[in-house]
Write a protein that holds these residues in place. Sequence first.
Motif, mmCIF file in Angstrom:
data_model
loop_
_atom_site.group_PDB
_atom_site.id
_atom_site.type_symbol
_atom_site.label_atom_id
_atom_site.label_comp_id
_atom_site.label_asym_id
_atom_site.label_seq_id
_atom_site.Cartn_x
_atom_site.Cartn_y
_atom_site.Cartn_z
ATOM 1 N N PHE A 1 19.864 -22.845 22.891
ATOM 2 C CA PHE A 1 19.969 -22.097 24.141
ATOM 3 C C PHE A 1 19.822 -23.075 25.305
ATOM 4 O O PHE A 1 18.818 -23.784 25.401
ATOM 5 C CB PHE A 1 18.875 -21.027 24.227
ATOM 6 N N GLU A 2 20.808 -23.115 26.169
ATOM 7 C CA GLU A 2 20.762 -24.009 27.326
ATOM 8 C C GLU A 2 20.427 -23.223 28.591
ATOM 9 O O GLU A 2 20.604 -22.008 28.670
ATOM 10 C CB GLU A 2 22.087 -24.749 27.471
ATOM 11 N N ASN A 3 19.941 -23.946 29.616
ATOM 12 C CA ASN A 3 19.544 -23.346 30.897
ATOM 13 C C ASN A 3 18.511 -22.237 30.700
ATOM 14 O O ASN A 3 18.559 -21.196 31.369
ATOM 15 C CB ASN A 3 20.775 -22.806 31.643
ATOM 16 N N ALA A 4 17.595 -22.465 29.780
ATOM 17 C CA ALA A 4 16.577 -21.456 29.469
ATOM 18 C C ALA A 4 15.398 -21.575 30.437
ATOM 19 O O ALA A 4 15.062 -22.661 30.912
ATOM 20 C CB ALA A 4 16.085 -21.641 28.033
ATOM 21 N N ASP A 5 14.769 -20.443 30.726
ATOM 22 C CA ASP A 5 13.574 -20.395 31.574
ATOM 23 C C ASP A 5 12.363 -20.667 30.682
ATOM 24 O O ASP A 5 11.808 -19.747 30.072
ATOM 25 C CB ASP A 5 13.465 -19.027 32.254
#
Length: 273
Positions: free
Chosen positions: A175-179
Amino acid sequence: MKLISSRDNPLFKELKQLAASAQARRKAGRSLLDGVHLAQAWLQQAQGAAPLICIVAESAEVNAEVVSVMDACRSLSGCQCIVLPDALYQSISQVENGVGLTLVVDTPQPQMPTQLSGASVLLDGLQDPGNLGSILRSAAASGIRQVFCSPGTVAAWSPKVLRAGMGAHFMLDIFENADLFMLCADAAVPVLATSSYATRSIYQADLQGEVVWLFGHEGQGVAPELMDAATTQVVIPHAGAMESLNVAAAAAVCFFEAMRQRQAAIIAAESAQ
């Protein structure tokens, strides 16, 4: 196999743009798998998902491994197989002296979980493609299945990371750009961060259950607010004057210490029966 010999061919122009531009790959939602090993790994692990395009250099048509991949691709519905003269192929390949085989695939887009409940890895601002690929390999080999990358982390599906990962991508949900802060705050299992300032050794931590590992930027480490969000901070003891381990080496130590503890617990339980 369709032969494309003109640089003005629309498909060749599209492939060249995908090879040259990370932005183009993100926009198209596609990734390039360069080489026999990555192609074979995709075909074995992608659970029937056909590559979009199989690209072969003319000189590679006599290579037995390439022929095997070509045959597998031609048997899959929806995969377009093309041959390029070596000069054209080299303009889309980033591997020097490669075998002459590239697959174009849809970049996997797994569904983001609402909560961390299993063994996972959080990566905060990692910059080096080799480090990320190595961490993915170690994660897959140690039974971890989910990896979450913060904004600013090197693109997980870039050609360099794919080569360093050696097929690990296809065994993981990435998962990319995850918080990462929200994931830490809502995690149902402990979140462990490595820090050279921690007083508790990794070998003193109970890692028999599911845990989430948090690693940061090669130079700056984990952001302070994320470090505060971790359940526990641990240190990896080491001899000598080196201040710290490379992040990929540190991750491997953590993953396999957890695996060792789990296996030791299983052996102890079996012996007690």
